[in-house]
Design a protein around this motif. Structure first.
Motif, PDB file in Angstrom:
ATOM      1  N   GLU B 255     -12.204 -64.926  40.653  1.00  0.00           N
ATOM      2  CA  GLU B 255     -12.756 -63.594  40.889  1.00  0.00           C
ATOM      3  C   GLU B 255     -14.102 -63.675  41.602  1.00  0.00           C
ATOM      4  OE1 GLU B 255     -13.128 -61.139  37.345  1.00  0.00           O
ATOM      5  OE2 GLU B 255     -12.672 -59.449  38.698  1.00  0.00           O
ATOM      6  N   LYS B 256     -14.932 -64.574  41.124  1.00  0.00           N
ATOM      7  CA  LYS B 256     -16.269 -64.729  41.704  1.00  0.00           C
ATOM      8  C   LYS B 256     -16.169 -65.139  43.180  1.00  0.00           C
ATOM      9  CE  LYS B 256     -20.568 -66.507  39.926  1.00  0.00           C
ATOM     10  NZ  LYS B 256     -21.215 -67.626  39.249  1.00  0.00           N
ATOM     11  N   LEU B 257     -15.338 -66.120  43.440  1.00  0.00           N
ATOM     12  CA  LEU B 257     -15.157 -66.561  44.826  1.00  0.00           C
ATOM     13  C   LEU B 257     -14.552 -65.457  45.673  1.00  0.00           C
ATOM     14  CD1 LEU B 257     -14.057 -69.837  46.365  1.00  0.00           C
ATOM     15  CD2 LEU B 257     -12.512 -67.912  46.716  1.00  0.00           C
ATOM     16  N   GLY B 258     -13.553 -64.767  45.120  1.00  0.00           N
ATOM     17  CA  GLY B 258     -12.863 -63.727  45.873  1.00  0.00           C
ATOM     18  C   GLY B 258     -13.810 -62.607  46.297  1.00  0.00           C
ATOM     19  N   GLN B 259     -14.693 -62.241  45.378  1.00  0.00           N
ATOM     20  CA  GLN B 259     -15.641 -61.159  45.713  1.00  0.00           C
ATOM     21  C   GLN B 259     -16.493 -61.525  46.923  1.00  0.00           C
ATOM     22  OE1 GLN B 259     -17.353 -60.832  41.852  1.00  0.00           O
ATOM     23  NE2 GLN B 259     -16.069 -59.087  41.232  1.00  0.00           N
ATOM     24  N   ALA B 260     -16.834 -62.814  47.036  1.00  0.00           N
ATOM     25  CA  ALA B 260     -17.698 -63.231  48.151  1.00  0.00           C
ATOM     26  C   ALA B 260     -16.997 -63.120  49.498  1.00  0.00           C
ATOM     27  CB  ALA B 260     -18.177 -64.663  47.929  1.00  0.00           C
ATOM     28  N   ILE B 261     -15.675 -63.107  49.495  1.00  0.00           N
ATOM     29  CA  ILE B 261     -14.954 -63.022  50.776  1.00  0.00           C
ATOM     30  C   ILE B 261     -14.064 -61.776  50.829  1.00  0.00           C
ATOM     31  CG2 ILE B 261     -15.026 -65.503  51.323  1.00  0.00           C
ATOM     32  CD1 ILE B 261     -12.120 -65.683  50.203  1.00  0.00           C
ATOM     33  N   ASP B 262     -14.468 -60.764  50.060  1.00  0.00           N
ATOM     34  CA  ASP B 262     -13.767 -59.469  50.086  1.00  0.00           C
ATOM     35  C   ASP B 262     -12.317 -59.580  49.645  1.00  0.00           C
ATOM     36  OD1 ASP B 262     -16.091 -58.170  51.076  1.00  0.00           O
ATOM     37  OD2 ASP B 262     -15.645 -58.991  53.051  1.00  0.00           O
ATOM     38  N   ARG B 263     -12.040 -60.456  48.709  1.00  0.00           N
ATOM     39  CA  ARG B 263     -10.704 -60.521  48.112  1.00  0.00           C
ATOM     40  C   ARG B 263     -10.853 -60.405  46.601  1.00  0.00           C
ATOM     41  NH1 ARG B 263      -6.445 -62.233  51.371  1.00  0.00           N
ATOM     42  NH2 ARG B 263      -5.315 -60.910  49.914  1.00  0.00           N
TER      43      ARG B 263
END
Lengths: 269, 269, 269, 269
Positions: B255-263
């Motif tokens: 989730e954390k990573l996804g938020q950084a790339i708009d996913r």
């Protein structure tokens, strides 16, 4: 270095034995396209010395828009040509629901490379007593291939013939990489007969002869060779098909080599 | 370097959208072993944040003597657990004759890696309107994979979700080689959504987290993660299964990573 | 699922640390073609945010008639540009006899994919104290790669940086198959830092961004990106080279993703 | 199907011709371990019918702690045994700096599979006039292999003998996958002679005989067979070595097969 070669199970198909001292030849076109085409191809194959006839009724093709075989209408053609020439017929099955229509017409069910892992199909074929020609998946380890055969055997049908037809590697000069070590390995560690398909393995007309010779030298019990009366006009896989004259020439060389290593070509009564 | 990313087709499964901006998570055990086991696994998966439930009714196993899934008796278990938890169910189909029994119980037909070339099965699934999760064969080129999808689409069913699960290479430290370039390639050259199965790709519990993160970074639209309430006791593929706590921890990092790339991870209403 | 990630050895190259919490970026052209070309490329790389400069003096090319690098004349160009920009230089060594001429000019010896098994070369590099960037052979198992590193270490040089650049598989849509599981595996089972080369791995400009993001997500300590001021005119490998603007855009996305997983891009004082 | 087989360049090594109608046999131990061991092995090889002697002075080993060959001290042993038996010697070179010490002692430089891409080494060997036995890299395409040969030829040395020794694939039952289609392909598309190493290709004693036969059937101009007077005690690669009696038996079968296809075993005056 003791010889550990196991004795090979002999599979009987009409008058033809696969897995005995003699080499059996299966030849014919990739697909049955018409009665005229199949009869001509079959006649050439017989004249050249083939013992069994090959002809595709159902085909699996990578492109959904490619020619997929004539399907059901080819059943009658297959039956007619097989009867006319008195040759047993090998044909590919791609769906368990085809068994019923095929079982009285063909003599050997061929399982193609893409279906080696189709265990439901293998189990259904194991419930019949027809010989099954089990092609190795182009991505299967030898162990997986032998275990696929076990699916057929453990369902009740011991009549399995293995067929090596090339594996998928990084090499691009040939369509696949023919793995003849696998043939020698299987002859030593399994009791199943094994034949080789040099046509699909190499995808090149000019390699069929040397790879046929090498296959027999490695211990193969037979060959499956794609043949087309007019190779250029073949609707599928024509680039690797040879004609009847080519086949006769290859078989005469195979015969010579086979005699030197006690693997004569089968003579029918 | 223009962005050539094509817009992705969105596949709707109940409340869940696959192929939209948000990431979807499918989790569950390899096989349904009993109602208690499946309910426990499913509850853990749901609690950890999964949107769809995975559970095998029919299994293809390399060894004919291995556990082959409960088969038909698992259908009722699947139906019961799906209803109790209100989660859509993804389950593998291995034979066209299973469609009838499965179609009212499952929400997504999964086609396993060994059946990607089973075109008769793909054509039958193309006649339904259920979403199909099409795993890449471990030996398929990207082109063959997209053409297999076309078999389903050209039979009338546009609801295809691709799933990369590792290809067969010479490397032995991992069970397969996860091909994330294929994910990025498909996102640019196809309109189909694509998810990643890090469990089967790596066959190692300790690589599931980094490969889940890498998959999302490469552009995957979701993850298919094998989860077992008690991984050590799993009857199949337990060596790569994680438990619910592990899954929750992995998803929080995703989730954390996804938020950084708009996913972002999908939020259900 | 305990985290078994080993702590990573930090390699110091001037002000740049590889293997610490921050990500290091190496960029530059495949080959040094002229002082003007290399200075322009290096300036663009520096402006885009690269920490180390890459430039080929000696090249190994499959075709004996292909451009093989400028060779010795490029040494002076390399020295001049490195000094002008104050950036450490990474360059490939292809023969143990090049050590003497290179050692005072370059900061990191790069061992290319074709030389990973060149143990005499590795042993000679092990007698220096310069950092060695050891590319994985495109056919090497992870184990062989780690053992190749051991050749350098056991000769006395602990400053080894691993670089994953794709392995050779059957897939043809990409030049090689980038094996990011290997990156995650190495981070868990070795103490060596590991970086990723998405340019040679994919051979496609359009996959460099997603594979750069995926590499960092998988745990890579840095990236090696091929960059050319005028990609179309590059004498070797131009089809996969990006320009300085592309690099800047990719690095800004890498930075955003890295921050979310505690892997910021390295900031030099 | 016209025969497109090119005529093969004949390479002369003392009395031995490689590339003519007759088959040449190279045999001997992987490594020279002592004068007694090498003399015994060489005598057995000669008695069994080998024409050239093989013996490793310098070895490339995956593990830095494995036995790496005796190195320089083996040069004198090699020289002494070669003189005593009057057999030409084939030995592997692993570093261009070994040329000077080897050139007056050995008759054929062997380039091992890990050095096929070591173009600086190939160029140096191209400046000599000694025959070079160029093993295919286990990951090289046929095209790359032929281009590596061109590095030697374009540096001035036309005396190149190709050697197929198995490629790296997914198969694990054999150490490598012997690619005999490559042998047939090279015979048709190149003028270079090509021999086969069934020992390293299969890594299994029990496959050496069938693969030797298959290699000759596929068109190989000779065989390179690993032989050890006491296979169990061999310090490297003993699992694939056979003894002198095994070799004699294999060669008698090779002879029989060869005669059938006009490839007799070479008879020295």
């Amino acid at each position: 270095m003791r010889s550990m070669t196991k004795s090979t199970r002999q599979i009987q198909i009409g008058q033809v034995t696969i897995g005995g001292p003699a080499i059996a030849i299966i030849a014919g076109p990739c697909s049955i396209e018409s009665e005229a085409q199949f009869l001509e191809a079959a006649s050439q194959a017989k004249k050249a010395g083939a013992h069994l006839l090959r002809g595709g009724i159902y085909k699996l093709r990578t492109h959904p828009q490619s020619f997929q075989g004539l399907g059901d209408p080819a059943l009658a053609i297959a039956e007619s040509v097989r009867k006319k020439l008195g040759m047993p017929l090998v044909s590919e099955i791609t769906d368990p629901r085809q068994i019923e229509g095929m079982i009285s017409i063909i003599d050997v069910f061929q399982v193609g490379t893409r279906n080696m892992y189709n265990y439901p199909l293998l189990k259904e074929l194991g419930k019949t007593s027809k010989p099954v020609l089990l092609k190795r998946s182009f991505s299967a380890s030898i162990e997986e291939w032998l275990l696929a055969a076990e699916y057929i055997e453990s369902s009740g049908n011991p009549n399995v013939i293995l067929c090596e037809r090339g594996i998928r590697t990084f090499e691009r000069a040939t369509r696949n990489t023919l793995d003849l070590s696998a043939v020698a390995f299987v002859k030593q560690h399994s009791t199943l007969p094994v034949i080789v398909d040099p046509s699909h393995a190499t995808g090149r007309r000019d390699l069929i002869e040397p790879m046929s010779l090498a296959a027999i030298a490695a211990g193969a019990d037979g060959l499956l060779i794609e043949m087309h009366p007019n190779a250029a006009a073949s609707l599928s896989d024509g680039h690797q098909a040879i004609d009847g004259e080519d086949l006769a020439r290859i078989l005469s060389r195979v015969e010579k080599l086979g005699q030197a290593i006690d693997r004569p070509i089968l003579r029918l009564a």
